[in-house]
Scaffold this active site. Structure first.
Site, PDB file in Angstrom:
ATOM      1  N   TYR A   2      -0.708  -0.579  10.027  1.00 54.64           N
ATOM      2  CA  TYR A   2      -0.938  -0.992   8.638  1.00 54.64           C
ATOM      3  C   TYR A   2       0.254  -0.622   7.753  1.00 54.64           C
ATOM      4  O   TYR A   2       0.708  -1.422   6.922  1.00 54.64           O
ATOM      5  CB  TYR A   2      -2.210  -0.315   8.138  1.00 54.64           C
TER       6      TYR A   2
ATOM      7  N   SER B 123       0.849  -1.189   0.000  1.00 49.88           N
ATOM      8  CA  SER B 123       0.000   0.000   0.000  1.00 49.88           C
ATOM      9  C   SER B 123       0.882   1.236   0.000  1.00 49.88           C
ATOM     10  O   SER B 123       2.007   1.209   0.523  1.00 49.88           O
ATOM     11  CB  SER B 123      -0.888   0.004   1.253  1.00 49.88           C
TER      12      SER B 123
ATOM     13  N   LYS C 159       2.632  -3.163   5.612  1.00 53.64           N
ATOM     14  CA  LYS C 159       2.692  -3.079   4.160  1.00 53.64           C
ATOM     15  C   LYS C 159       4.097  -2.792   3.648  1.00 53.64           C
ATOM     16  O   LYS C 159       4.485  -3.279   2.575  1.00 53.64           O
ATOM     17  CB  LYS C 159       1.704  -2.017   3.662  1.00 53.64           C
TER      18      LYS C 159
END
Length: 305
Positions: A165, A152, A169
């Site tokens: 997150y 991401s 990622k």
């Protein structure tokens, strides 16, 4: 007309909804047998529902494709291994693994709990490790295979409220690059994709200010099906020479990301002191500094096509 994945077997995690579902549907249309993994949890990882995975499988079968539903959690090593075993037992082999499964527990950094951290790392990063590790012996034995990991831009350039997150990622990128180097001798490929698409994973983006509303409106034009063609390509033999790369897809645009590299260097023969760093090095380096939001604006400065 033959598909680019005829005879291939592809396992797609998080394939019950959104991007994963579109990937599974296209891979099946291109001739692959697909293991559709999705435990049907909520965005934060809670609960469970067999419906999404089975619906995707039913849609593939209704179109004369081959698919099998797997409801395991990728965060569980045994469950992750069952995804690969289902591919081998049901369809005879495994040719590509698409690590798409993910959850979100967005929290501003100073309020982020240990559970917020570990739950996201367990699914988004360790889950990809678990599934990839399970496929590796088969890839080595057959001297072929493709790992496709979903990273991401939150990991590549950072994002507010997503330290967990983002870490997962960006960790995926590092893992993918090392896998690519380790597995090259067996002809196995490993690549990353950072997707721009409207899904339940992006539906939590705030839309309160005019600027935020405009951003969401733009995101909503980026349908999940736009991501699938690059995945199908990377899973196919057409990409046999493509490995260790970071791609991004934004509507009808495919981007290739550069990798971290030195941008400035200064040498002081007598060595550095803290004062010298402040007086000489930092002023020289400062033009190369960039806050994350400035980098984002530079990388994605215009509307998607």
């Amino acid at each position: 007309m033959a598909g680019v994945l005829d005879g291939k077997v592809v396992a797609v995690t998080g394939a019950g909804r959104g991007i994963g579902r579109e990937i599974a549907l296209l891979c099946a249309r291109e001739g692959a047998a697909v293991v559709v993994n999705d435990p049907g949890v909520a965005q934060g990882g809670d609960g469970g529902d067999a419906g999404p995975a089975q619906t995707t499988v039913n849609d593939i079968v209704a179109a004369d494709g081959k698919a099998w539903a797997n409801l395991a959690s990728v965060a569980d090593p045994v469950g992750a291994a069952s995804i690969v075993e289902d591919a081998v037992q049901r369809f005879g082999r495994i040719d590509a693994v698409v690590n798409n499964a993910g959850i979100l527990r967005d929290t501003i950094w100073h309020k982020m709990s240990y559970e917020d951290w570990t739950s996201v790392i367990d699914v988004n990063l360790t889950g990809a490790f678990n599934v990839s590790k399970a496929a590796t012996p088969y890839f080595r034995e057959q001297s072929s295979g493709s790992f496709i990991h979903f990273t991401s831009t939150s990991g590549l350039i950072g994002n507010i409220g997503q330290a967990n997150y983002s870490a997962a990622k960006l960790g995926l990128v590092a893992m993918s690059q090392s896998i690519a180097l380790d597995m090259a001798r067996w002809g196995v490929r490993s690549n990353c994709i950072a997707p721009f698409a409207w899904s339940r994973m992006t539906a939590s983006i705030p839309a309160e200010t005019p600027e935020q509303k405009l951003r969401v409106e733009r995101m909503q034009t980026m349908s999940a099906d736009k991501i699938a063609p690059l995945v199908a390509y990377l899973a196919s033999d057409l990409s046999k020479d493509v490995t260790n790369q970071i791609f991004s897809v934004r509507k009808n645009e495919i981007l290739l990301f550069d990798k971290p590299r030195p941008v400035r260097s200064m040498v002081k023969l007598e060595g550095w002191t803290p004062a010298a760093i402040a007086e000489e090095l930092i002023p020289a380096f400062r033009p190369s500094f960039a806050r994350a939001d400035e980098v984002s604006a530079h990388v994605f400065p215009y509307d998607p096509v």
